[in-house]
Design an enzyme around this catalytic site. Structure first.
Site, PDB file in Angstrom:
ATOM      1  N   CYS A  13       0.848  -1.199   0.000  1.00  0.00           N
ATOM      2  CA  CYS A  13       0.000   0.000   0.000  1.00  0.00           C
ATOM      3  C   CYS A  13       0.883   1.249   0.000  1.00  0.00           C
ATOM      4  O   CYS A  13       2.111   1.165   0.116  1.00  0.00           O
ATOM      5  CB  CYS A  13      -0.931   0.014   1.216  1.00  0.00           C
ATOM      6  SG  CYS A  13      -0.069   0.133   2.800  1.00  0.00           S
ATOM      7  N   CYS A  16       3.156   1.623   2.973  1.00  0.00           N
ATOM      8  CA  CYS A  16       4.381   0.823   2.882  1.00  0.00           C
ATOM      9  C   CYS A  16       5.436   1.600   2.098  1.00  0.00           C
ATOM     10  O   CYS A  16       6.606   1.666   2.496  1.00  0.00           O
ATOM     11  CB  CYS A  16       4.103  -0.504   2.177  1.00  0.00           C
ATOM     12  SG  CYS A  16       2.954  -1.584   3.027  1.00  0.00           S
ATOM     13  N   ASP A 417       6.722  20.313 -35.731  1.00  0.00           N
ATOM     14  CA  ASP A 417       7.825  20.648 -36.624  1.00  0.00           C
ATOM     15  C   ASP A 417       7.471  20.013 -37.981  1.00  0.00           C
ATOM     16  O   ASP A 417       6.601  19.150 -38.065  1.00  0.00           O
ATOM     17  CB  ASP A 417       9.130  20.072 -36.077  1.00  0.00           C
ATOM     18  CG  ASP A 417      10.290  20.278 -37.033  1.00  0.00           C
ATOM     19  OD1 ASP A 417      10.443  21.401 -37.522  1.00  0.00           O
ATOM     20  OD2 ASP A 417      11.003  19.297 -37.303  1.00  0.00           O
ATOM     21  N   ASP A 601      11.593  16.468 -33.930  1.00  0.00           N
ATOM     22  CA  ASP A 601      12.588  15.399 -33.967  1.00  0.00           C
ATOM     23  C   ASP A 601      14.018  15.888 -34.142  1.00  0.00           C
ATOM     24  O   ASP A 601      14.947  15.115 -34.004  1.00  0.00           O
ATOM     25  CB  ASP A 601      12.268  14.424 -35.108  1.00  0.00           C
ATOM     26  CG  ASP A 601      12.647  15.012 -36.463  1.00  0.00           C
ATOM     27  OD1 ASP A 601      12.369  16.205 -36.676  1.00  0.00           O
ATOM     28  OD2 ASP A 601      13.220  14.281 -37.287  1.00  0.00           O
ATOM     29  N   ASP A 605      14.822  21.436 -32.476  1.00  0.00           N
ATOM     30  CA  ASP A 605      13.531  21.402 -31.780  1.00  0.00           C
ATOM     31  C   ASP A 605      13.702  21.219 -30.268  1.00  0.00           C
ATOM     32  O   ASP A 605      12.741  21.395 -29.515  1.00  0.00           O
ATOM     33  CB  ASP A 605      12.673  20.240 -32.300  1.00  0.00           C
ATOM     34  CG  ASP A 605      12.342  20.397 -33.765  1.00  0.00           C
ATOM     35  OD1 ASP A 605      12.048  21.529 -34.183  1.00  0.00           O
ATOM     36  OD2 ASP A 605      12.382  19.383 -34.498  1.00  0.00           O
TER      37      ASP A 605
END
Length: 706
Positions: A13, A16, A417, A601, A605
């Protein structure tokens, strides 16, 4: 600083995870991330404590480090390995007690208090061995967990019954079956919760191809005769030669030396269509060779492989705490003390003002303890995040942090782009022209190749690929200037530039060309290249428009080319001929208007990707762009961009549903138990089911249309 990544078992949980997190910070660890779903723990070790000391301390908290064999921390042997085994053991003793309690008639010998005590003691011992130990440890660390409530409730029922037995009034104090049933049903609930949470990791487990698959290793003897023998993939090293045949998994990342193959890379990209590979192409470990036979040499093993890095990235993202989880964590931290107080108030009010006897008041107080579920609030966000990230990774979308997944719900505009993003980036030279009589055709190509072979831009790469020469110019210095191009100086002191119109605007007015070549401040020629649109680009833009998302083309390319692309795709707005600095300013301005995603990419950029609300890069992008982005699309294209946006939105919807259930459950269940409408037994069963509801709702994300 040493980066440590461990798998820790036993966390069930949020409390924990908070306990382990707090302990690591006390030990001086930095950048601590703990994810109880999956048990992934990472931190930076600063030298104040050794890994062995920290691992031993985690063992002392009741958890176990399993992923670092060098530590050799012996695991304490337990009679029962999991909650299911504990449940089955306790059930054997609990069934007679429970049946005797609910049947319309009583089995005489089971009414004997000593028989009930004998049946309850084994259940109580097993229960306290788990819940009691965990409760004491959590109290010792100052972060009481749910097991405090269970241990206290069961002990109250057991102690009250034992007291009645000692004073000889068992018939008035007989609640042994309550203690046994609480512990048994909570073990059942914990087992169901574990199985449900495990299901949330299903998509991620599919990515984790077994690390011990067999590989065909190639070796040569003294006479240069080739020998092929099987080895485990984990024993491979960089540079080893391997043979991969039809139907086999690629054992590690490698590069083809001989042969052609058709590869299934769906485990990485989500794309089921096979990809053709030839000599010098790279193969990803875990992909499947569908047809062909290849010989290759290993380029990466272990944690350096693409698959390991993907799994590491997803696990780190799961350990991140998005903003929506912070409130739930804060409430979880004070939930158990609050429930203890409410339970005490319930007992006092029922006894003093409700005119109920001690036994009834105690049962209602115990019901409050066992029906309260702090785990539900702690599980609400991580369960949904785990499924969302897992489905994304399985479909070739990698989120570097959970925050990005959540932020996607607000995205109102997407900035693209052009080159390599909306277009394939696979350029071909269509035309070129010499403008200097001192340079012949071969010399011009030699200069262009020598400059562009160092470029990371797709245009430069295309020129270098088509015009490759053997006698390239040896540079004294060369650099790539973002948004402009390549600058170099040869060993004789001649200066060269290859770049966009910005480098040539002082020499001519023709800005239609792709690349201009300058030598010693003289324009010696230009080169034109052509690119084609990605086949999925139009469909992606249309999908964004269907979601009322504005699309913007932001490029350093010429306005005429950008306008043509925008017209073909139906993009709303075009901003062309921008430098990286100008792109950064534009994205910042867009962010101020509305949450903005940037897709790019190239190296130019990177600043804009980092500045955007969410930066999205393609898997074949430059490393700088991928590092600057928060999301990476692994299928070599835009196809999964709508999926990433949809998953972000629906993961957030699932989180809200989970949190609503978690809060509503506790807000309703606790008063119902306090007023006596639920017995402790039924409360324990309902509490166990509450977490299962959250996990099932989260798992729906695997199939939900997004």
């Amino acid at each position: 600083m040493e980066k440590v990544s461990w798998k820790v078992e036993g966390m069930s949980c949020t409390n924990c995870a908070l306990t382990v997190h707090k302990y690591l910070e006390e030990k001086g660890a930095n950048n601590v991330k703990v994810n109880f779903i999956g048990g992934d723990v990472s931190f930076d070790l600063n030298g104040k404590s050794t890994k062995k000391d920290i691992a031993t301390g985690i063992e002392g908290l009741g958890y176990h480090v399993v992923s670092d064999e060098k530590l050799a921390i012996p695991r304490k042997k337990r009679l029962f390995k999991n909650h299911f085994q504990r449940f089955v053991f306790c059930l054997i003793f609990t069934i007679p007690l429970f049946l005797n309690h609910i049947l319309p008639f009583h089995i005489h010998f089971l009414m004997n208090p000593y028989v009930q005590l004998a049946l309850t003691i084994p259940v109580y011992i097993v229960g306290m061995d788990f819940f009691g130990r965990s409760a004491i440890r959590s109290l010792w660390k100052g972060i009481p967990n749910m097991n405090v409530l269970i241990a206290l409730g069961a002990t109250a029922a057991f102690g009250y019954s034992l007291y009645g037995l000692i004073i000889g009034q068992s018939e008035k104090y007989m609640f042994f079956e309550t203690a046994a049933t609480i512990l048994t049903l909570v073990f059942l609930g914990n087992w169901l919760e574990d199985k449900s949470v495990e299901t949330t990791q299903a998509a991620l487990r599919k990515l984790a191809v077994s690390q011990k698959i067999m590989a065909n290793m190639i070796a040569y003897d003294d006479q240069h005769n080739e020998h092929i023998f099987p080895v485990e993939s984990t024993s491979l090293k960089v540079g080893d030669l391997i043979l991969v045949k039809t139907g086999e998994h690629v054992p590690m990342d490698c590069k083809i030396l001989w042969g052609d193959a058709s590869m299934n890379e769906s485990i990485i990209t989500g794309e089921s269509a096979p990809v053709d590979k030839k000599m010098n192409d790279r193969l990803i470990g875990g992909s499947i060779l569908e047809s062909g036979t290849i010989k290759a040499y290993v380029t990466a093993v272990g944690e350096d492989t693409v698959m390991s890095n993907i799994l590491k990235m997803v696990k780190e993202a799961q350990a991140e705490k998005p903003p929506v989880q912070q409130l739930a964590d804060q409430i979880s931290a004070v939930f158990v003390p609050s429930v203890l107080i409410i339970s005490l108030i319930t007992f006092t009010l029922n006894l003093s003002y409700g005119h109920h006897d001690f036994a009834t008041s105690l049962m209602r107080a115990i019901a409050v303890l066992v029906i309260a579920c702090p785990c539900a609030m702690g599980l609400a966000t991580p369960a949904a995040i785990a499924v969302g990230l897992g489905r994304a990774a399985k479909n070739g979308v990698l989120f570097k942090n959970a925050k990005s997944l959540e932020i996607f719900k607000n995205i109102k505009q997407v900035v693209f782009d052009k080159t390599g993003t909306l277009t394939t980036g696979q350029f071909t030279i269509t035309e070129y022209k010499l403008l200097s009589s001192d340079i012949d055709d071969n010399a011009f190509k030699r200069i262009a190749y020598s400059l562009e072979r160092y470029s990371n831009h797709p245009v430069g790469k295309a020129i270098a690929k088509e015009w490759k020469v053997k006698d390239e110019i040896s540079w004294a210095s060369i650099e790539e200037v973002k948004g402009l191009g390549m600058k170099a100086t040869d060993k004789e002191g001649n200066n060269y530039v290859a770049g966009s119109f910005k480098v040539a605007e002082n020499y001519l007015n023709d800005h239609q060309r792709s690349v201009y070549i300058i030598k010693n401040n003289e324009l010696i020629g230009w080169i034109d290249v052509a690119d084609e649109l990605r086949p999925e680009a139009k469909q992606v833009v249309s999908a964004l428009h269907a979601r009322n998302i504005t699309t913007i083309l932001l490029s350093g390319d010429k306005k005429e080319k950008c306008d043509a692309v925008a017209k073909q795709l139906g993009i709303d707005e075009v901003i062309a001929e921008q430098t990286p600095a100008q792109k950064l300013e534009k994205v910042a301005a867009f962010n101020a208007e509305a949450p903005t995603a940037m897709v790019g990419d190239g190296i130019n950029d990177a600043p804009a990707l980092a500045k955007a609300t969410v930066g999205i890069s393609l898997s074949d992008a430059t490393q700088v762009a991928m590092q600057s982005a928060q999301v990476v699309l692994m299928n070599h294209g835009l196809k999964n961009l709508p999926l990433s946006l949809g998953l972000g939105k629906h993961t957030y919807v699932t989180i809200k549903q989970n949190l609503f259930w978690a809060f509503a459950y506790n807000i309703v269940a606790i008063p119902v138990a306090a007023l006596g409408f639920l017995s402790p037994t039924f409360g324990a069963l309902v509490m166990g089911m509450s977490d299962v509801v959250l996990a099932v709702n989260s798992v729906r994300l695997n199939w939900k249309k997004v």
